[in-house]
Design a protein around this motif. Sequence first.
Motif, short mmCIF file in Angstrom:
data_model
loop_
_atom_site.label_atom_id
_atom_site.label_comp_id
_atom_site.label_asym_id
_atom_site.label_seq_id
_atom_site.Cartn_x
_atom_site.Cartn_y
_atom_site.Cartn_z
N ALA A 211 -12.70 34.99 -25.14
CA ALA A 211 -11.43 35.71 -25.11
C ALA A 211 -11.49 36.94 -26.01
N GLY A 212 -12.23 36.85 -27.11
CA GLY A 212 -12.42 38.00 -27.99
C GLY A 212 -13.18 39.12 -27.30
N ILE A 213 -14.22 38.75 -26.56
CA ILE A 213 -14.98 39.75 -25.80
C ILE A 213 -14.08 40.40 -24.76
N ILE A 214 -13.27 39.60 -24.09
CA ILE A 214 -12.33 40.14 -23.09
C ILE A 214 -11.36 41.11 -23.74
N LEU A 215 -10.84 40.76 -24.91
CA LEU A 215 -9.93 41.65 -25.63
C LEU A 215 -10.58 43.01 -25.86
N PHE A 216 -11.83 42.99 -26.30
CA PHE A 216 -12.55 44.23 -26.58
C PHE A 216 -12.68 45.08 -25.32
N ILE A 217 -13.04 44.45 -24.21
CA ILE A 217 -13.24 45.21 -22.96
C ILE A 217 -11.91 45.74 -22.42
N LEU A 218 -10.86 44.94 -22.51
CA LEU A 218 -9.55 45.40 -22.06
C LEU A 218 -9.14 46.68 -22.78
N ARG A 219 -9.52 46.78 -24.05
CA ARG A 219 -9.13 47.94 -24.85
C ARG A 219 -10.10 49.11 -24.72
N SER A 220 -11.36 48.84 -24.42
CA SER A 220 -12.37 49.91 -24.49
C SER A 220 -13.13 50.16 -23.19
N ASP A 243 -22.65 42.48 -39.98
CA ASP A 243 -22.03 43.57 -40.73
C ASP A 243 -20.92 44.20 -39.89
N ASN A 244 -19.71 43.73 -40.11
CA ASN A 244 -18.59 44.17 -39.28
C ASN A 244 -18.32 45.66 -39.38
N LYS A 245 -18.38 46.21 -40.60
CA LYS A 245 -18.10 47.63 -40.79
C LYS A 245 -19.14 48.48 -40.08
N LYS A 266 -9.15 45.54 -34.98
CA LYS A 266 -10.49 45.20 -35.47
C LYS A 266 -10.49 43.81 -36.12
N GLU A 267 -9.48 43.57 -36.92
CA GLU A 267 -9.38 42.29 -37.63
C GLU A 267 -9.28 41.13 -36.65
N LEU A 268 -8.46 41.27 -35.63
CA LEU A 268 -8.29 40.20 -34.65
C LEU A 268 -9.59 39.99 -33.87
N PHE A 269 -10.18 41.05 -33.38
CA PHE A 269 -11.42 40.93 -32.61
C PHE A 269 -12.51 40.23 -33.43
N ILE A 270 -12.74 40.70 -34.64
CA ILE A 270 -13.80 40.11 -35.47
C ILE A 270 -13.52 38.63 -35.75
N SER A 271 -12.25 38.28 -35.94
CA SER A 271 -11.91 36.88 -36.23
C SER A 271 -12.23 35.96 -35.06
N PRO A 277 -18.68 28.88 -35.17
CA PRO A 277 -17.48 28.49 -34.41
C PRO A 277 -16.34 28.01 -35.29
N GLU A 278 -16.68 27.32 -36.38
CA GLU A 278 -15.63 26.76 -37.22
C GLU A 278 -14.90 27.83 -38.03
N LYS A 279 -15.47 29.02 -38.10
CA LYS A 279 -14.81 30.12 -38.83
C LYS A 279 -14.04 31.05 -37.89
N ARG A 280 -14.12 30.79 -36.59
CA ARG A 280 -13.40 31.60 -35.63
C ARG A 280 -11.89 31.32 -35.69
N ALA A 281 -11.14 32.30 -35.26
CA ALA A 281 -9.69 32.16 -35.21
C ALA A 281 -9.30 31.02 -34.27
N SER A 282 -8.21 30.37 -34.58
CA SER A 282 -7.60 29.39 -33.67
C SER A 282 -6.58 30.12 -32.81
N ILE A 283 -6.05 29.43 -31.81
CA ILE A 283 -4.97 30.02 -31.01
C ILE A 283 -3.80 30.40 -31.91
N LYS A 284 -3.49 29.54 -32.86
CA LYS A 284 -2.38 29.82 -33.78
C LYS A 284 -2.67 31.08 -34.59
N ASP A 285 -3.91 31.21 -35.09
CA ASP A 285 -4.28 32.40 -35.85
C ASP A 285 -4.11 33.67 -35.00
N ILE A 286 -4.55 33.59 -33.77
CA ILE A 286 -4.45 34.74 -32.86
C ILE A 286 -2.99 35.14 -32.68
N LYS A 287 -2.14 34.16 -32.40
CA LYS A 287 -0.73 34.45 -32.13
C LYS A 287 0.02 34.94 -33.36
#
Length: 320
Positions: A211-220, A243-245, A266-271, A277-287
Motif C-alpha cells: 500500500a505504501g508503494i501504491i501511495l508513492f505511485i498515485l502521487r508521482s 538512508d531515507n534522506k 514523506k513521513e507516511l510513505f517511509i513509515s 515488518p514490525e517497524k512498519r506503520a499499522s492501519i491505525k498509524d496510517i489513519k
Amino acid sequence: MKRLKTLFKPPRSNTFEATKSFDFQVLDQLVDSNHPVYLIASKTTDEHFLLKIYPYVEGEVSQVYVTQVRMMKYSHENILRITKAEEKQETRYRGVRFTASYLICEFALYGTFFRITQYTSFSLDETLVRTYFRQLIEGLEYLHDHQIAHLDLKLDYLWLTQDLVLKIGNFETVYMEGDKKITTRGTENYRAPELKAMQCKNPYKADIYSAGIILFILRSKTFPFIEDFLYYGLDMYKILEHDNKEFWKAHLKVRNNEIFYSEEFKELFISMVREDPEKRASIKDIKNSKWYQGPVYSGEELAKKIVPKLLELPEMKDDE
C-alpha cells in the motif's frame, strides 16, 4: 460521460459457451489466458459483470478458484464483490468441451488505477490522491479486521466503479487466518522484501508495504525503485532501506520529478515501507498520520475533480 458500449470493442464471435442454463449474455472477451475473463450482461436487468473461468486441473477444482471463492461471503464498499459462483460447469471454449468453475464479479466501468495513474493527470491533485488512498486503506482495514491479507496489492488490482468508488479486487493469492502457508511471492516492485525472500511471517504487514508503494505511485506516477536495477549507478531500493534522506535526493536526480513531496507525505510513505515488518506503520498509524488527515473530496466535488481526469483516458476521448 461516454456510454458503456464506447469503452469496449464490439463483441467477438462467441468463444465461450456454458452448456448449462446461463442467464447472461457474453459481450466480449477481455482476457485471453488459462483463466479467461469475459464482460457479460444480465439477460433480465442488463447489468454488467465480469465472468472469470477456471478450468479443472487433472479432474479437480482449480485451487485458484478455491482461494478466490472464499471471498464471496465478505462485503465492503471498497471490495470488489463476487456475486455468483459455480464450482462445476460444463463449458465450451474455442470449440473444446471441458469442466470448469466460474465466478461472476462486480464490474468496474472505469478500469484500473494503473491506467488512471499512467494516462491522466490524476497524480497532480494531491487531494484527489488522498481521497482514493483513504478508500484503499478503508478496504484494507476491512480485510485485516477479518484476518484476510491480500498479498498482491497493486494498481492493476484497484478498480474504479461507475459510482467513482475505488474497489480492491483480484484475490487469487489471498491469505486467510488458518491457511497452512503463504504461497505467493507477490509482484515485483510492489512486494515487501520478506515476500520476495519467501520469509513472510506477518502477511498483514506485507500488505502495508505494498500500500505504501501504491501511495508513492498515485502521487508521482512512478515506482520509488525497480527491483535489481540501477539508475545512473544508484540502487534506489538499497538507498530507501538504509538512508531515507538520500532516497529523496536520489529520486529527484534520477526521475527529474517536478512533483513536490510534503514532509507529511514523506513521513507516511517511509513509515509504510520500512524493511523490518514490525517497524512498519499499522492501519491505525496510517489513519492518524498528518498527511492522511488532510483534506479530501466527496460527493459532487469528487465527481467534478475525477471526471475530467477520466476523460483524459485514451478510450474515453472523442473519436477523431
